[in-house]
Each structure stands twice: as C-alpha cells, then as structure tokens.
Design an enzyme around this catalytic site. Structure first.
Site, PDB file in Angstrom:
ATOM      1  N   SER A  18       1.625   6.213   0.269  1.00  0.00           N
ATOM      2  CA  SER A  18       2.703   6.147  -0.729  1.00  0.00           C
ATOM      3  C   SER A  18       3.589   7.376  -0.548  1.00  0.00           C
ATOM      4  CB  SER A  18       2.089   6.040  -2.130  1.00  0.00           C
ATOM      5  OG  SER A  18       3.090   5.818  -3.079  1.00  0.00           O
ATOM      6  N   HIS A  45       4.166   2.151   0.158  1.00  0.00           N
ATOM      7  CA  HIS A  45       4.996   1.840  -1.015  1.00  0.00           C
ATOM      8  C   HIS A  45       6.461   2.149  -0.717  1.00  0.00           C
ATOM      9  CE1 HIS A  45       1.320   2.523  -3.818  1.00  0.00           C
ATOM     10  NE2 HIS A  45       1.324   1.315  -3.286  1.00  0.00           N
ATOM     11  N   ASP A 138      -3.356   3.577  -6.260  1.00  0.00           N
ATOM     12  CA  ASP A 138      -3.440   2.316  -5.519  1.00  0.00           C
ATOM     13  C   ASP A 138      -4.295   2.522  -4.269  1.00  0.00           C
ATOM     14  OD1 ASP A 138      -2.979  -0.329  -4.913  1.00  0.00           O
ATOM     15  OD2 ASP A 138      -1.023   0.034  -3.976  1.00  0.00           O
TER      16      ASP A 138
END
Lengths: 203, 282
Positions: A18, A45, A138
């Site tokens: 991310s 992401h 996540d």
C-alpha cells in the site's frame, strides 16, 4: 515423499503493498532475473481512477513481463500481474483470474485479503506470500489464512517500511516464516525458490 | 487433511449448494465464476455461524427468507451514478450521433442493479434531446434490488462523488436539477422515470424479449464463466438490431467469445461495440 517427488514446493508468489508500495515493489522485483519461473501476483492499493501506470513503472524497472491482470486470463510463470484499479482481483481454481466490483474490503478495492484468500483455492500450500509497506491492516487476515494452509510468509521489517502498520498488522495476526529488511526480500525470494526447486526435484 | 483436499471438499459443498438453489428456487448460479460466489457464501456462513456450507444447504431448503438473504448476498449490487465518467463521454461522442438516426429508440440496461446507471443514462439522453423517443428496459434478476431501482432513492452521502462523476462525464446542467434532497437521501426526478420500464430478467436463464438499438451491461459478465458469457453474448447479438450498440464494463470484452466477429469496435478503450451491418458475418 515419492508422491510429491516432482512437485514444486512453491508455484506462485503473491504480494500486497500500500503506501510506499511502488518503491518497495520496484526494489523487490528488480532483484529477480528474467528466467524467474513463478508467476507473481500483486495487489497495490491505488486510486480508483489511476489507470495502468503501475505496470508501466514496474515494467520499466524489472526484467520480467509486467501487466495488468485481465478477467479470465490464465496465470503464467515468469509474469508479474498487477490488480486493475477499482476491481478486486481473485484467483479461480483453474488458475485463471476473475475480477469483481463488490464492496471495498478494509476500505480497499482491490483488497489484498481478497487476492490472498482466493490464492489458497488455486495454489493450496504452494504459495509464497509477501506483505510490504502500507498504512492499514489489509492483507493480515489473508496472510494468516495462507499460513494456516501451509504457505510461506515473508513480511517486510516494519522498521524499514515507509508505512509500518501493514507489516505490523500481519505480524500481529499470524506467525510468519521470515521478517526481512526491504533490500533483502528480492534476493531472499530468489534463493528460496531456487533452493526449494532443487530440494524437491532431487530429494 | 491436506489443504488441497480441504479446498476440494469445499468446492464440492459449494457446487451442491448452488445445485440446491437451482432445483428449489430456479436461480442458476452454477455457471458463475466460483471465487466470488464462494467468498459471498463463506461470508454468510461466518456471519450466521454455520459450521460448514452443507449446513447452509439444509436451512436454505426449509427457509425461503434465508434464501432471499443469500440471493442478495450473491447479487453484487455495488454501483454508482456515471460510473467510469470516460465511458459516458465516449457514449456522448461516439454513440449518441448514431442513435439520432432512429425515430424510436429501445435501450436495454441488463443487470441494472439498484438503478444508478439507468438514471445516469436517462439524464444523458435528456441532455442530448433523445429521451422523449426512448424506451429504456432496466432489468435485474433480483426483485428487491429492482424495487430500489424503481424507487430511485439514493443515499445523500454519495451525492458529492456522483456530482463529480456527472461533471467529468460531460454533464451540461446542474446535477442538483435531477433530484430532490430530503434529510439523508435524494429522490430522483420523476420525469427521468417516465420512459423506464423496470422488470425481472435473469441473464442465466431467460431469453430475448425485444429488438434493441442499445444494450448496456456493465460489470455483470465478470461474474460469469466463459460458457455463460457466451450465452449472454449470443442473447445480446440476437436481441440487437443490425448496427445496434453493445456496451460492456471497462474490464469486459467480447473478443474472447466465439461470436466476437459479429461485433465491430466503436471504442476499444471503453468497450463499446456495434453489431456488424454486413449480414455475412452473422
């Protein structure tokens, strides 16, 4: 032992990243040679309208073919697949990709957990799972499931991460096989795959 | 038990569950891409604390309300107004000029979900001066969602992003002209609904219901396996008039199907196709 004599120990690499991920991914992938035999599947992401710029950046900096994963595309070795923006990327049992616009998971679409969890249905315990830098949690649940399924988990040392919450969340969620500073992950992955292939081919 | 055996067993349970749904209720999810279906089923299993998928099967057969819950789980109803603004820009630029040639327009919005994209189309047609000669058929397999679409009531939380989408999609008016705001929700303007017919249609099991000039089916086919995708493409090809337009989601393509040659590209990027005018391809 004889029944698994010719099976490879690992058959896929899945990576979640991310915040700070582009730099981290570049570093990991650029350590891999063009004859790296496994497919590498990445959820990074990104903003929903960001287009395909990540595959261009990574493609320019590594020896492997880098592309956005297409719906129904069969997974091939030696290829790096990136989840398209604004879609979840999933693996089907026949080792092809499928996409979904289902609600975000962990506020993210694509979500790392979705890729990791569905990877188990396609690759069972033959997975190397890598969690890199990121500012949320996540990937931690998916990594825990891959660990329980018998896969191998590598987490970026949080002290070397631009954002440390994602590696920390994974370390909190599951036992892992290896914690490594960013600059060592690519070389270690290469060694791990080479070693396991030799081991399993010539026991 | 090894991971592979565990996964295999779960796949068997999943297939039996989908078979049970089909035999008992007639909804056919057997040709859906499995990864997404499985995630949804497992999510329900965990939420309602079933020990395994097979236990859900028994409940499903005895309890219609549980089936209705599962049906909502299984139909992915995530959408937005003017989703992918560049698609609507392409629609204005490349497709609207072609539609102007018809004195009367039939438009099929297949898998319309809660209707956000149908209202987007209605707004676009109004601004292009084509709404009054259009009949829009908005269909979905799920009655609960269709009612939501018919009501045209949406959460006010999302209005800001819808307004941005509308502007990026080439919107020409003030977006607020198209709805009335009440506390936490908005009601779409009645005039947008006049030429929309909402009805029940299942792409997995139902057939052609009319000759169409334009079919919009976006982010529906990604949930189907190759065979079901081919079935739907044939259905659309039969349904479209010669030179009719088919619009898919940005990650969907007709190019891998066995009737690919029937369709010409209008916009490769936005997945807009035209049924060929030359009869020899059909």
């Amino acid at each position: 032992m004889s029944s698994v004599l010719h099976e490879k120990r690992f058959e896929v690499v899945v990576i979640g990243a991310s915040a700070g991920g582009i730099r981290a991914l570049t570093m990991v992938l650029s350590a891999l040679p063009e004859d790296f035999a496994l497919p590498i599947i990445i959820v990074q992401h990104v903003h929903p309208h960001s287009g395909g710029y990540i595959s261009h950046i990574l493609g320019a900096k590594c020896a492997l073919i880098v592309k956005q994963a297409d719906e129904k595309e069969s997974v091939l070795g030696g290829t790096v697949y990136i989840a398209p923006p604004n879609y979840h990327l999933m693996l089907e049992t026949d080792r092809s990709f499928s996409l979904s616009v289902a609600a975000p998971v962990n506020y993210s679409r694509p979500a790392i957990d979705v890729l990791f969890e569905t990877a188990i249905d396609a690759y069972y315990d033959k997975i190397v799972c890598i969690v890199l830098t990121g500012a949320n949690h996540d990937g931690s649940q998916g990594a825990a499931k891959i660990h329980r399924a018998g896969g191998y988990i590598i987490v970026q040392d949080p002290t070397t991460a631009e954002a440390d919450s994602m590696p920390r969340a994974t370390l909190a969620a599951t036992p892992v096989d290896k914690v490594l500073p960013l600059e060592q992950i690519g070389a270690y992955l290469l060694q791990l795959i080479n070693r396991s292939n030799q081991l399993w081919h010539f026991p | 038990m090894s991971t592979s055996e565990e996964v295999e067993n779960q796949q068997i349970e999943l297939q039996l569950l989908l078979q049970a749904i089909y035999l008992k209720y007639g909804y056919d999810f057997r040709s859906y891409a499995k990864a997404s279906v499985k995630r949804r089923i497992l999510h329900r299993m965990t939420t309602d604390q079933f020990p395994n998928i097979s236990a859900m099967q028994h409940r499903l057969l005895e309890d219609v309300s549980f089936f209705e819950t599962l049906l909502l789980d299984l139909s992915i109803n995530v959408t937005e107004m003017f989703r992918d603004p560049t698609f609507y820009l392409a629609l204005r630029k490349e497709v609207i000029p072609l539609l102007r040639n018809y004195p009367f327009l039939k438009i099929w919005h297949a898998g319309c979900s809660s209707g956000e994209e149908v209202y987007s189309m209605a707004i676009l047609l109004k601004e292009e001066g084509l709404y009054d000669r259009a009949q829009i058929y908005a269909t979905d397999m799920n009655q609960v969602i269709l009612k939501k679409a018919r009501d045209g009531i949406f959460s006010i939380n999302r209005l800001k992003s819808y307004t941005m989408n509308y502007q990026r999609a080439g919107g020409q008016e003030s977006f607020s002209d198209y709805y009335n705001a009440h506390y936490d929700h908005v009601v779409m303007d009645k005039s947008l609904k006049e030429n929309i017919l909402f009805s029940d249609h299942n792409l997995a099991t139902d057939g052609v219901f009319g000759e169409m000039h334009l079919i919009i089916c976006r982010n529906v086919l990604i949930y189907f396996n190759r065979e079901l995708q081919d079935r739907v493409f044939r259905l659309f090809a039969e349904s479209l008039t010669l030179g009719g337009i088919m619009c898919l989601g940005s990650k969907e393509s007709v190019r891998l199907s066995n009737i690919s040659t029937i369709f010409d590209d209008i916009s490769k990027e936005e997945k807009i196709y035209r049924k060929s005018l030359s009869l020899d391809k059909i």
